[in-house]
Structure formats: structure tokens, C-alpha cells
Design an enzyme around this catalytic site. Structure first.
Site, PDB file in Angstrom:
ATOM      1  N   LYS A 193     -47.216 -46.021  -2.999  1.00 38.34           N
ATOM      2  CA  LYS A 193     -46.216 -45.205  -2.501  1.00 38.34           C
ATOM      3  C   LYS A 193     -45.388 -44.710  -3.657  1.00 38.34           C
ATOM      4  O   LYS A 193     -45.350 -45.292  -4.674  1.00 38.34           O
ATOM      5  CB  LYS A 193     -45.482 -45.531  -1.361  1.00 38.34           C
ATOM      6  CG  LYS A 193     -46.362 -45.863  -0.146  1.00 38.34           C
ATOM      7  CD  LYS A 193     -47.081 -44.714   0.503  1.00 38.34           C
ATOM      8  CE  LYS A 193     -48.289 -44.813   1.384  1.00 38.34           C
ATOM      9  NZ  LYS A 193     -48.408 -45.758   2.565  1.00 38.34           N
TER      10      LYS A 193
HETATM   11  C1  LIG Z   1     -49.121 -46.173   3.878  1.00 40.11           C
HETATM   12  C2  LIG Z   1     -48.830 -45.603   5.175  1.00 40.11           C
HETATM   13  C3  LIG Z   1     -48.267 -46.271   6.203  1.00 40.11           C
HETATM   14  C4  LIG Z   1     -47.928 -47.703   6.241  1.00 40.11           C
HETATM   15  O1  LIG Z   1     -47.113 -48.219   5.296  1.00 40.11           O
HETATM   16  P1  LIG Z   1     -46.987 -49.653   5.357  1.00 40.11           P
HETATM   17  O2  LIG Z   1     -45.831 -49.571   4.248  1.00 40.11           O
HETATM   18  O3  LIG Z   1     -48.118 -50.314   4.356  1.00 40.11           O
HETATM   19  O4  LIG Z   1     -47.030 -50.458   6.510  1.00 40.11           O
HETATM   20  C5  LIG Z   1     -48.093 -45.441   7.363  1.00 40.11           C
HETATM   21  N1  LIG Z   1     -48.374 -44.158   7.549  1.00 40.11           N
HETATM   22  C6  LIG Z   1     -48.789 -43.588   6.642  1.00 40.11           C
HETATM   23  C7  LIG Z   1     -49.242 -42.176   6.717  1.00 40.11           C
HETATM   24  C8  LIG Z   1     -49.158 -44.314   5.428  1.00 40.11           C
HETATM   25  O5  LIG Z   1     -50.014 -43.420   4.338  1.00 40.11           O
END
Ligand SMILES: *Cc1c(COP(=O)(O)O)cnc(C)c1O
Length: 395
Positions: A193
Site C-alpha cells: 500500500k
Molecule cells: C489491501 C486491501 C484491504 C485489506 O487490507 P489489510 O491491511 O491487508 O487488511 C482491504 N480492502 C482493499 C480494497 C484492499 O486492497
């Protein structure tokens, strides 16, 4: 180093689809946390929460160990019950809908806008029932969903809006920061991210009672957290008020987050620069469709979601992915719509065409590398490889 012209033409090293941008400052801050002896939730986590809340303009920010945890806590805080319904889109990652299923509640899908791939607010009224409790829009790739339209429907029907903001930091909607105004906003600091803590997430809200509930449920349902218990001002006494979860962030992770937050603007500028280079080259190609943007929003460019005009090509998306891989370029696909996955398909008897836009767009989507660690040469290589594949397989 290999510098002969024949070898420069084609990348000799594989370019990963995503890489974190972690440097010496992060390592130093993390080392400090470890050396301090306080490695779980403590002062670094509190500092990260305060800095993050200020950055996005939220009253409360609660650091947790994933965005999935944040989404779960938000639904718990509103008192979601078995049989309740929560509206979202199938064009998302597993996390968005699985948290609804944790409560034996029903994810009610609406299709997405063909250009932005975000929730179609004009479809909301059709699916609202007396069991509907919340709406979870996803700001896909980092571009905000049409929040004003969503808020208007939510207000009319007394529904809670919980943003899945996993892609959208930092991002704005009509000049307002994502994280500053929805009932809850859930951010992700997963490895890929826009800022990362390895694993991690942040839950933002402006409501004191909800913040308090989420903080308690994030740590065993205990009425005081361990940090306060074990410092001089704390005491040994605590009370368990509910069977909570173990969702707290460690200070080691928060140390990384603090530094990533300081670098967020610079990393974001680099992502924007890469997006603009891609737009300039891919925009004119008849075989390619560049991702949507909105003049009244700030896009976080977590993903560069290119779409193929398959009628202009002799190969499908899967083969296109393979051709890029053969040219040493890593890519991904976002997303396989949830209604196509066996769990949701079988549980709710979905057909692919139940959400035709999601189904169609998924089949021609390909996400290109876009991250601050990419060099200008890496970007050149992606551009050259994509154009080469288009050239070679033009219909
Ligand atoms: C990455 C992601 C999540 C989950 O994030 P985590 O921190 O891995 O739990 C939720 N929603 C979307 C759209 C994502 O891309």
C-alpha cells in the site's frame, strides 16, 4: 554492471509489481523502539495515531494490525447483527465483504461505474431494505467514490458509511481529506500500500463513543490498555467488558509508520509523476484505456489500473500479462469480482452477469507497477514493454 546495448533493450532483471520504499530512517526508528524495551503498543503507536489523525483531519485514529481489523471493528461498533445487510461492490478485495460475513450478515453488492470502478450511488436505493445498516464504498486505486451522493442516501435511510480506504492515502474528495468525514474510514498499511508498516491499518472516526468502543475491542475488550497498566501512572486493575479481539499495532510497526507518514507526500508525488508518464504514452493508444481521474479529487495512485480494448488486440488479458512477464515486467489484476469466487457464488447463487460492469471490466484490467522506488528507467521499461506487446498483437 551489464551495459552492452543488446542487453539494455530488454530488462535483464524482473521488475516486481510492487515494492515497499523503506530506508535507513525507518530502520533507525524501529531500532529505537526495539532498544527502548517497549516493542508492543505504546508511545510510538500513540505518536503514529496522533500524527495520522492530524494528517487526515480525523478526531480519532486507532492503529490496528490490518485494514481488515479496522473494517471488522467498525461493523462491531455499530452493532451489526446476524441477518443485517451491508451494501458494497463486488469489485474489491476479499476483506471488504468477509468482515460482513463474520457477523453472519449479508453483503449486498451493487455494480460499479464503468469509468471509475467505484460504487454506483444511483443503484443504492434499489437494494436498501429494512435490514440495511451500512454502506462500504471502496475508493478504488486511490480515486474517491462519489461520497456526497452516498452520504445523501445514507442520511435518508439512517445508514452508516464506512470507507474502505485501503487504496486512498493520501487522497481527497472535493478538497476534503479521505478519513476526515465518513462515520468510519479504514486505511491499510499492508506491504504494497501507499505507506506501509509491514502489516497494519488505521481506523478513523470523529465519534468519541465509537472510537472508545473500537479501542476497547481492538484489545481483548479490556477497559484499559496495557500501556497504561504497566506504566507508573497505571494500575494492575482492568475490566473485561466484551469478548474483544487482538488487533493492536506494535510499536515496531508504528515506528515504521511514523517515518512512512513523514515521507508520504514525497512518495505520493512520485506515484503521481509515474501515472502522468503512463497517461501521456498510453492515452493515445487505441488498444489501451487509461484509468479515470476526477478534477475535484486527489488520486492516491495506489494502483495504475490499465484496461485493454480487447477488440483491438489478438490476445486476451491473461496472455497480455504473460507477454509482460516474458519482458520481465511484473503486473497484477484488480480485482476478480467477489461474486465470481466460489464462496459468494455458491452462497448467493450469483451468475457472472449479475454485476455486468464488474464482470466485463475485470476481464480487461491489468495493473502496472507504480511505486516510489521505481527509477525513471524502470518506468521507461514498463512503457516500452506495454507498447511492444500492443504492437506485436494488434488486431
Ligand atoms: C489491501 C486491501 C484491504 C485489506 O487490507 P489489510 O491491511 O491487508 O487488511 C482491504 N480492502 C482493499 C480494497 C484492499 O486492497
Amino acid at each position: 554492471m551489464i551495459t552492452t546495448p543488446e542487453l539494455i533493450e530488454k530488462r535483464t532483471a524482473f521488475l516486481p509489481f510492487a515494492l515497499p520504499d523503506i530506508g535507513d530512517e525507518e530502520l533507525a526508528e524501529m531500532a529505537e523502539a526495539v532498544a527502548s524495551g517497549w516493542i508492543t503498543t505504546g508511545p510510538k503507536t500513540r505518536a503514529f495515531e496522533a500524527a495520522f489523525a492530524e494528517f487526515v483531519g480525523a478526531k480519532y485514529a486507532i492503529a490496528v494490525n490490518s485494514c481488515t481489523a479496522a473494517l471488522h471493528l467498525a461493523l462491531e461498533a455499530i452493532g451489526l447483527k446476524a441477518g443485517d445487510e451491508v451494501i458494497t461492490t463486488p469489485y474489491t478485495f476479499a476483506a471488504t465483504a468477509e468482515v460482513i460475513r463474520y457477523f453472519d450478515a449479508r453483503p449486498v453488492f451493487v455494480d460499479v461505474e464503468p469509468d471509475t470502478l467505484n460504487l454506483r450511488a444511483d443503484l443504492l436505493e434499489d437494494v436498501i431494505t429494512d435490514r440495511t445498516r451500512a454502506i462500504i464504498p471502496i475508493h478504488i486505486a486511490g480515486l474517491a467514490a462519489d461520497l456526497d451522493a452516498i452520504y445523501a442516501v445514507a442520511e435518508r435511510h439512517n445508514l452508516v458509511v464506512i470507507d474502505d480506504a485501503a487504496h486512498s492515502f493520501p487522497a481527497t474528495y472535493k478538497g476534503r481529506m479521505i478519513g476526515s468525514e465518513s462515520a468510519f474510514t479504514c486505511f491499510s498499511f499492508y506491504a504494497t500500500k501507499t505507506i506501509t508498516t509491514g502489516e497494519g491499518g488505521m481506523l478513523c472516526t470523529n465519534d468519541e463513543a465509537w472510537a472508545e468502543r473500537c479501542r476497547i475491542m481492538a484489545l481483548h475488550g479490556i477497559s484499559k490498555d496495557a500501556w497504561k497498566r504497566y506504566t507508573a501512572e497505571g494500575s494492575w486493575y482492568y475490566e473485561i467488558i466484551a469478548p474483544g479481539y487482538k488487533y493492536n499495532m506494535t510499536d515496531i510497526a508504528a515506528a515504521m509508520g511514523l517515518v512512512q507518514l513523514r515521507k508520504a507526500e514525497a512518495m505520493s508525488a512520485r506515484r503521481l509523476h509515474i501515472a502522468e508518464r503512463y497517461h501521456a504514452v498510453f492515452g493515445p493508444s487505441a488498444a489501451l484505456e487509461i484509468p479515470a481521474d476526477r478534477a475535484d479529487c486527489r488520486h492516491a495512485w495506489h494502483l495504475y489500473m490499465l484496461r485493454l480494448h480487447l477488440d483491438q488486440l489478438r490476445i486476451d488479458r491473461a496472455a497480455f500479462v504473460g507477454e509482460l512477464k516474458a519482458r520481465n515486467i511484473g503486473t497484477s489484476v484488480h480485482f476478480i469480482p467477489l461474486h465470481l469466487h466460489p464462496y459468494y457464488r455458491d452462497l448467493y447463487h450469483f451468475e457472472p452477469e449479475d454485476f455486468p460492469v464488474s464482470y466485463r471490466e475485470f476481464q480487461r484490467e491489468i495493473s502496472l507497477p507504480i511505486y516510489s522506488k521505481m527509477t525513471d528507467e524502470d518506468v521507461d521499461d514498463v512503457i516500452a514493454a506495454v507498447l511492444d506487446v500492443v504492437d506485436q498483437y494488434r488486431a
